[in-house]
Design an enzyme around this catalytic site. Structure first.
Site, PDB file in Angstrom:
ATOM      1  N   GLU A  91      63.426  42.712  29.353  1.00 54.73           N
ATOM      2  CA  GLU A  91      62.232  41.867  29.316  1.00 54.73           C
ATOM      3  C   GLU A  91      61.798  41.543  30.737  1.00 54.73           C
ATOM      4  O   GLU A  91      62.584  41.648  31.669  1.00 54.73           O
ATOM      5  CB  GLU A  91      62.554  40.541  28.607  1.00 54.73           C
ATOM      6  CG  GLU A  91      62.907  40.702  27.152  1.00 54.73           C
ATOM      7  CD  GLU A  91      63.520  39.429  26.588  1.00 54.73           C
ATOM      8  OE1 GLU A  91      63.144  38.324  27.028  1.00 54.73           O
ATOM      9  OE2 GLU A  91      64.384  39.551  25.707  1.00 54.73           O
ATOM     10  N   LYS A  97      60.906  38.875  33.630  1.00 54.76           N
ATOM     11  CA  LYS A  97      61.326  37.515  33.946  1.00 54.76           C
ATOM     12  C   LYS A  97      60.104  36.758  34.449  1.00 54.76           C
ATOM     13  O   LYS A  97      59.605  37.001  35.543  1.00 54.76           O
ATOM     14  CB  LYS A  97      62.419  37.533  35.015  1.00 54.76           C
ATOM     15  CG  LYS A  97      63.045  36.181  35.275  1.00 54.76           C
ATOM     16  CD  LYS A  97      64.314  36.340  36.104  1.00 54.76           C
ATOM     17  CE  LYS A  97      65.092  35.042  36.224  1.00 54.76           C
ATOM     18  NZ  LYS A  97      64.407  34.023  36.987  1.00 54.76           N
ATOM     19  N   ASP A 148      57.848  33.823  35.818  1.00 54.42           N
ATOM     20  CA  ASP A 148      58.141  32.810  36.818  1.00 54.42           C
ATOM     21  C   ASP A 148      57.317  31.558  36.544  1.00 54.42           C
ATOM     22  O   ASP A 148      56.134  31.492  36.857  1.00 54.42           O
ATOM     23  CB  ASP A 148      57.817  33.385  38.202  1.00 54.42           C
ATOM     24  CG  ASP A 148      58.602  32.681  39.282  1.00 54.42           C
ATOM     25  OD1 ASP A 148      59.506  31.895  38.937  1.00 54.42           O
ATOM     26  OD2 ASP A 148      58.318  32.921  40.467  1.00 54.42           O
ATOM     27  N   ARG A 191      63.877  22.007  30.728  1.00 49.58           N
ATOM     28  CA  ARG A 191      65.271  22.397  30.893  1.00 49.58           C
ATOM     29  C   ARG A 191      66.098  21.270  31.498  1.00 49.58           C
ATOM     30  O   ARG A 191      67.241  21.062  31.123  1.00 49.58           O
ATOM     31  CB  ARG A 191      65.364  23.635  31.783  1.00 49.58           C
ATOM     32  CG  ARG A 191      66.798  24.017  32.016  1.00 49.58           C
ATOM     33  CD  ARG A 191      66.937  25.444  32.449  1.00 49.58           C
ATOM     34  NE  ARG A 191      67.242  25.511  33.868  1.00 49.58           N
ATOM     35  CZ  ARG A 191      67.596  26.629  34.466  1.00 49.58           C
ATOM     36  NH1 ARG A 191      67.640  27.760  33.793  1.00 49.58           N
ATOM     37  NH2 ARG A 191      67.873  26.635  35.737  1.00 49.58           N
ATOM     38  N   TYR A 213      60.947  33.857  24.595  1.00 44.30           N
ATOM     39  CA  TYR A 213      61.905  34.961  24.705  1.00 44.30           C
ATOM     40  C   TYR A 213      63.234  34.749  24.009  1.00 44.30           C
ATOM     41  O   TYR A 213      64.077  35.614  24.018  1.00 44.30           O
ATOM     42  CB  TYR A 213      62.156  35.308  26.173  1.00 44.30           C
ATOM     43  CG  TYR A 213      62.491  34.109  27.039  1.00 44.30           C
ATOM     44  CD1 TYR A 213      63.708  33.455  26.911  1.00 44.30           C
ATOM     45  CD2 TYR A 213      61.577  33.644  27.977  1.00 44.30           C
ATOM     46  CE1 TYR A 213      64.013  32.361  27.696  1.00 44.30           C
ATOM     47  CE2 TYR A 213      61.874  32.545  28.772  1.00 44.30           C
ATOM     48  CZ  TYR A 213      63.098  31.903  28.624  1.00 44.30           C
ATOM     49  OH  TYR A 213      63.383  30.816  29.391  1.00 44.30           O
ATOM     50  N   CYS A 243      38.706  20.455  69.178  1.00 47.07           N
ATOM     51  CA  CYS A 243      38.007  21.198  68.132  1.00 47.07           C
ATOM     52  C   CYS A 243      37.386  22.475  68.709  1.00 47.07           C
ATOM     53  O   CYS A 243      36.697  22.416  69.727  1.00 47.07           O
ATOM     54  CB  CYS A 243      36.919  20.319  67.523  1.00 47.07           C
ATOM     55  SG  CYS A 243      35.900  21.199  66.328  1.00 47.07           S
ATOM     56  N   CYS A 280      33.343  21.861  68.569  1.00 53.21           N
ATOM     57  CA  CYS A 280      32.605  20.842  69.333  1.00 53.21           C
ATOM     58  C   CYS A 280      33.405  20.262  70.486  1.00 53.21           C
ATOM     59  O   CYS A 280      32.928  19.381  71.185  1.00 53.21           O
ATOM     60  CB  CYS A 280      32.159  19.731  68.398  1.00 53.21           C
ATOM     61  SG  CYS A 280      33.544  18.747  67.798  1.00 53.21           S
ATOM     62  N   CYS A 303      39.164  16.999  63.194  1.00 49.06           N
ATOM     63  CA  CYS A 303      38.161  16.776  64.224  1.00 49.06           C
ATOM     64  C   CYS A 303      37.407  15.515  63.820  1.00 49.06           C
ATOM     65  O   CYS A 303      36.791  15.478  62.759  1.00 49.06           O
ATOM     66  CB  CYS A 303      37.196  17.960  64.302  1.00 49.06           C
ATOM     67  SG  CYS A 303      35.702  17.564  65.225  1.00 49.06           S
ATOM     68  N   CYS A 337      29.898  17.546  64.803  1.00 44.56           N
ATOM     69  CA  CYS A 337      30.559  18.845  64.768  1.00 44.56           C
ATOM     70  C   CYS A 337      29.781  19.777  63.835  1.00 44.56           C
ATOM     71  O   CYS A 337      29.704  19.543  62.622  1.00 44.56           O
ATOM     72  CB  CYS A 337      31.995  18.661  64.289  1.00 44.56           C
ATOM     73  SG  CYS A 337      32.955  20.159  64.345  1.00 44.56           S
TER      74      CYS A 337
HETATM   75  P1  AMP Z   1      67.074  31.148  37.265  1.00 51.22           P
HETATM   76  O1  AMP Z   1      66.117  29.978  37.224  1.00 51.22           O
HETATM   77  O2  AMP Z   1      66.837  32.058  38.414  1.00 51.22           O
HETATM   78  O3  AMP Z   1      68.492  30.728  37.053  1.00 51.22           O
HETATM   79  O4  AMP Z   1      66.704  32.044  36.009  1.00 51.22           O
HETATM   80  C1  AMP Z   1      66.889  31.567  34.714  1.00 51.22           C
HETATM   81  C2  AMP Z   1      65.555  31.244  34.134  1.00 51.22           C
HETATM   82  O5  AMP Z   1      64.730  32.382  33.993  1.00 51.22           O
HETATM   83  C3  AMP Z   1      65.664  30.739  32.734  1.00 51.22           C
HETATM   84  O6  AMP Z   1      65.967  29.384  32.699  1.00 51.22           O
HETATM   85  C4  AMP Z   1      64.304  31.002  32.185  1.00 51.22           C
HETATM   86  O7  AMP Z   1      63.511  29.840  32.374  1.00 51.22           O
HETATM   87  C5  AMP Z   1      63.728  32.076  33.069  1.00 51.22           C
HETATM   88  N1  AMP Z   1      63.263  33.266  32.343  1.00 51.22           N
HETATM   89  C6  AMP Z   1      62.065  33.860  32.566  1.00 51.22           C
HETATM   90  N2  AMP Z   1      61.893  34.926  31.771  1.00 51.22           N
HETATM   91  C7  AMP Z   1      62.994  35.016  30.985  1.00 51.22           C
HETATM   92  C8  AMP Z   1      63.388  35.923  29.946  1.00 51.22           C
HETATM   93  N3  AMP Z   1      62.626  36.957  29.563  1.00 51.22           N
HETATM   94  N4  AMP Z   1      64.582  35.696  29.364  1.00 51.22           N
HETATM   95  C9  AMP Z   1      65.367  34.657  29.749  1.00 51.22           C
HETATM   96  N5  AMP Z   1      65.051  33.791  30.724  1.00 51.22           N
HETATM   97  C10 AMP Z   1      63.866  33.952  31.349  1.00 51.22           C
HETATM   98 ZN    ZN Z   2      34.519  19.494  65.798  1.00 54.48          ZN
END
Ligand code: AMP
Ligand code: ZN
Length: 664
Positions: A110, A112, A114, A133, A221, A402, A405, A420, A426
């Protein structure tokens, strides 16, 4: 069909359309039709509060305020993931787990995502709770905020288990993130640094209607619970989809670590095309039976492994540093780089943010630097390659004056940026302010663009926005790229803008922190610039949604002689500095500081007329009863739950006649 059936049918339809739009990205009705159905449902629910449902699609707009988030212990702990960075790491992992389980191992790969992790609890198909979490053992309950995220189903469909938790990630896709930042820049606020922090910050906002405005998404997920009758991770993703969750389609089965690597190699490049941020992939043992056998270490499951992408980095040379001056006078240093390709685009510039950042990096002209592209529009400089530093290099001295000016810059205690202070002299600040004044959401002046504003300022023809209204065609024609016709359009466009309503003028004059929404609030409350400029800080703070920061900024604006002169001139030229007369007729302050809830069916007046009367007389409307409610105006068929709540909180209930007496 009786009322209850009608309401349920509408809810069902809206849920399906929400799912089509936000989960499948495949709407089948127009936004207009959707809004109409939503309004129909809203008005039925208001008329028949006895059919209240905490998971109705109408509650997506938020409104609930949470002052302190409740701490909740996770029924199943939320683990972290072990990380790997190479094929060897993954082969080692495979060797380790093969010793612990029998049989072939298949993997689900899968992406990951962010963002911020979240755990959702469902019972009998209803969303019951959403918890962050936290430290993995316990997190904060943020249900009211999560309910505003449209891709989170509030009610499930299909053959879901009676009770389970599902885990996922709240992300803020780039498009929405960039749009939010454009809006912040418009009101003179610093843009957010990256989507991940903005997403996790959003979960802890106290006002859920603010969360509702943010284009967050929830990607799922992991399903957790007892007796779920699911055999593999891959199938569980399909199940989750069938119940209505958003589960990205990128997930794939792999029969060996080699196949896992194909997946990684593919997404290492392709992730640049995804609408949201990913920082790697997660590889999971597919069989849930094998997962159980493998279990957990103190920190992470043994059956899963994250593989982190290396953030794409390139090195290039810093040619020079230039300094931008914003309309508030804030200085932003910008790195001008030797053009280089990064993640599919040519990078020439990177933001250096402020003096501290330059000092921290010890970055110098001529240095070779590493540049990385995250979710931001502008790439960032990660570090300097010290080995390649020229002997002749000089420590960067931050500018003291600046660049426009030559005024000496100031930096206030606790402020990261230099400013500034030559606010009225300005040229770059003047240009910035006038560009804001004419922009689309402000005075929307046709025939006048940002570059022309700069030309006009440098030609000495305008010094503030009021000067625009005295420009003549003859003055404009000599400018670069101007012809008779375009000059005429410009002057005409300015004239037409005199009709722009007060609330937009209030936004256009560029009081710091007064964005579109705040301007609307202020216009409605004070009705004229004269009343607004005379309001004390205390009075301003008492206006709904106006905080100390905004109040002080408004005060500062009207403290300035120059601003007052500009405003007086705008007034003379006929720009709208108060709410127009027909809007004002029928308006009073009789219900000032009172908050109303309207419920039931009325006879002498329609519900909407009643609401309008409340607002026109200075009262505030609210959808739900709370200790802040002053009165409930009740018609026939007010729901029993509202009645009980009103009695509990000791709130007076008015009939429509009693209400009408309040305002005559
Ligand atoms: P880390 O924060 O680096 O420890 O990574 C763990 C976190 O990755 C988990 O707590 C999830 O929030 C996140 N995560 C994102 N995508 C996934 C996925 N496909 N499966 C499991 N965890 C995921
Ligand atoms: Zn200025």
């Amino acid at each position: 069909m009786n009322i209850e059936q009608q309401i349920n049918k509408l809810r069902e339809e809206l849920r399906t359309h929400n799912h089509n739009y936000y989960v499948l990205d495949n709407p089948i009705i127009s936004d207009f039709n959707f809004d109409t159905k939503l309004k129909d449902l809203q008005s039925l629910e208001e008329q028949y509060p006895e059919f209240y449902d905490a998971n109705s699609p109408t509650l997506r707009v938020g409104g609930e305020i949470t002052k302190n988030f409740k701490t909740v212990v996770h029924e199943y702990r939320m683990y972290s993931l072990d990380n790997s960075y190479s094929k060897d790491d993954l082969l080692d992992w495979e060797t380790r787990i093969k010793k612990l389980v029998d049989g072939e191992i298949q993997y689900t790969c899968e992406l990951k995502y962010d963002g911020a992790s979240i755990s959702l609890t469902y019972e009998n198909g209803n969303l019951i709770r959403a918890v962050t979490r936290g430290d993995g053992v316990q997190g904060d309950e943020v249900t009211a905020n999560i309910k505003t995220i449209k891709s989170v189903p509030l009610k499930l469909k299909g053959d879901y288990p009676p009770k389970f938790d599902i885990r996922g990630e709240i992300v803020l896709p780039f498009e929405g993130f960039n749009k939010m930042n454009e809006e912040r820049i418009e009101i003179g606020e610093e843009p957010y640094r990256n989507p991940r922090n903005t997403a996790s910050g959003s979960l802890k906002l106290q006002d859920s209607s603010e969360v509702a405005k943010r284009p967050l998404e929830c990607l799922l997920y992991n399903i957790i619970g007892e007796r779920l009758a699911i055999e593999t991770q891959f199938k569980s993703l399909d199940k989750a989809r069938s119940w209505g969750f958003k589960v990205p389609k990128a997930a794939q089965l792999a029969n060996s670590i080699e196949e896992v690597f194909e997946f990684i190699n593919y997404w290492d490049v392709k992730r640049n095309d995804l609408p949201y941020e990913t920082d790697g992939v997660v590889i999971k043992v597919n069989s849930l039976f094998q997962q159980d056998e493998l279990g957990y270490t103190a920190k992470a499951p043994r059956w899963a492994m994250a593989y982190k992408f290396k953030a794409e980095q390139v090195s290039t040379v810093l040619n020079s540093i230039s300094y931008q001056v914003g309309r508030t006078g804030a200085i932003t240093p910008v790195a001008n780089l030797e053009p280089v390709e990064l993640a599919g685009t040519i990078v020439k510039r990177a933001s250096l943010h402020n003096a501290d950042q330059i000092e921290k990096l010890d970055i110098r002209v001529g240095d070779t630097v590493f540049v990385e592209k995250g979710g931001e529009i502008i790439p960032k400089i990660i570090s300097v390659d010290i080995n390649k530093r020229l002997e002749t290099s000089q420590v960067t001295k931050y500018i003291t004056h600046c660049p426009e000016c030559m005024t000496e810059l100031v930096r206030q205690e606790g402020d990261a940026k230099h400013y500034c202070p030559n606010f009225y002299g300005c040229k770059l600040q003047i240009i910035g302010r006038i560009q804001h004044f004419i922009s689309r959401k402000a005075m929307d002046i046709e025939g006048l663009g940002g570059e022309t504003v700069a030309l006009l300022v440098y030609a000495g023809l305008i010094l503030d926005y009021a000067d625009l209204y005295e420009l003549t065609k003859e003055q404009v024609i000599p400018l670069e790229r101007m012809a008779e016709k375009s000059a005429e359009n410009l002057v005409n466009g300015i004239k037409v803008s005199k009709q722009i309503p007060f609330e937009r003028v209030l936004y256009a004059i560029g009081v710091r922190y007064v964005g579109e929404t705040v301007a609307k609030k202020l216009a409605k409350h004070y009705k004229s610039i004269d009343k607004l400029s005379n309001a004390s800080i205390e009075e301003l703070i008492n206006v709904d949604e106006i905080g100390v920061k905004i109040a002080e900024s408004i005060h500062l604006y009207f403290d300035s002689e120059k601003n007052n002169i500009a405003i007086e001139r705008l007034k003379r030229f006929g720009v709208q500095l108060k709410i127009s007369a027909d809007k004002l007729a029928n308006q009073t302050e009789k219900l000032k500081n009172l908050s109303f809830v309207v419920s039931g069916v009325f006879h002498s007046i329609s519900r909407n007329e009643l609401k309008k009367l409340i607002e026109d007389n200075g009262g505030k409307l609210s959808g739900s009863i709370s200790s802040k409610t002053s009165y409930i105006v009740a018609g026939d068929k007010m729901g029993p739950s509202k009645k009980i709540k009103a009695e509990q909180l000791n709130i007076s209930i008015l009939t429509e006649d009693e209400f009408l007496k309040l305002i005559i």
